[in-house]
Scaffold this motif. Sequence first.
Motif, PDB file in Angstrom:
ATOM      1  N   ASP A  15       0.842  -1.181   0.000  1.00 25.59           N
ATOM      2  CA  ASP A  15       0.000   0.000   0.000  1.00 25.59           C
ATOM      3  C   ASP A  15       0.888   1.245   0.000  1.00 25.59           C
ATOM      4  N   LYS A  30       0.963   5.745  -0.535  1.00 23.57           N
ATOM      5  CA  LYS A  30       0.269   7.019  -0.618  1.00 23.57           C
ATOM      6  C   LYS A  30       1.308   8.041  -1.064  1.00 23.57           C
ATOM      7  N   LYS A  34      -4.334   6.492  -4.788  1.00 18.38           N
ATOM      8  CA  LYS A  34      -2.996   6.389  -4.187  1.00 18.38           C
ATOM      9  C   LYS A  34      -2.424   7.761  -3.837  1.00 18.38           C
TER      10      LYS A  34
END
Length: 149
Positions: free
Chosen positions: A2, A4, A127
């Motif tokens: 994951d 960001k 994202k």
Amino acid sequence: MDIKIDVLVAEKLKCHASLQQNPGKLYGVMSGQLLRNLMHQVPNTEIIFSRKDSKLKLRNELVTEVESSRLEYIQAHPKLQSNVTLNYQHNPHYTHGGLQIADYIAHAVFQVFENDKRDYYEIVKDKIGAIHDICNKKFFTKSSNPRYL
């Protein structure tokens, strides 16, 4: 994994003249602005600049600008953790997967700002954490802007 990614948008022609005339300084100041809210959040932070300059002086100027911004932010916010370990690396963009992802995200956001083309942005928008347009003093997040660009 994951991820960001936060994005900083700056129009070169709206920047201070001294930054327009010195791209290395502009890059350092913008990098410092982007990192100032992030680098106190974890004890070890790896900062990888997409630079292929082999000149040590240019590399040192870049790190100096980022460190200056970081220290200024820490002084303004004394309750933040300032005992982080920063690791600076200078790599060509094609040698690091993270830099390639950042390039793709930057291109997708650029297309929205410059050409109102949203195709690539729509693929990656989940994202993106925040987009800060510093020259026009706009800040976009999913929760603060229903259109989110």
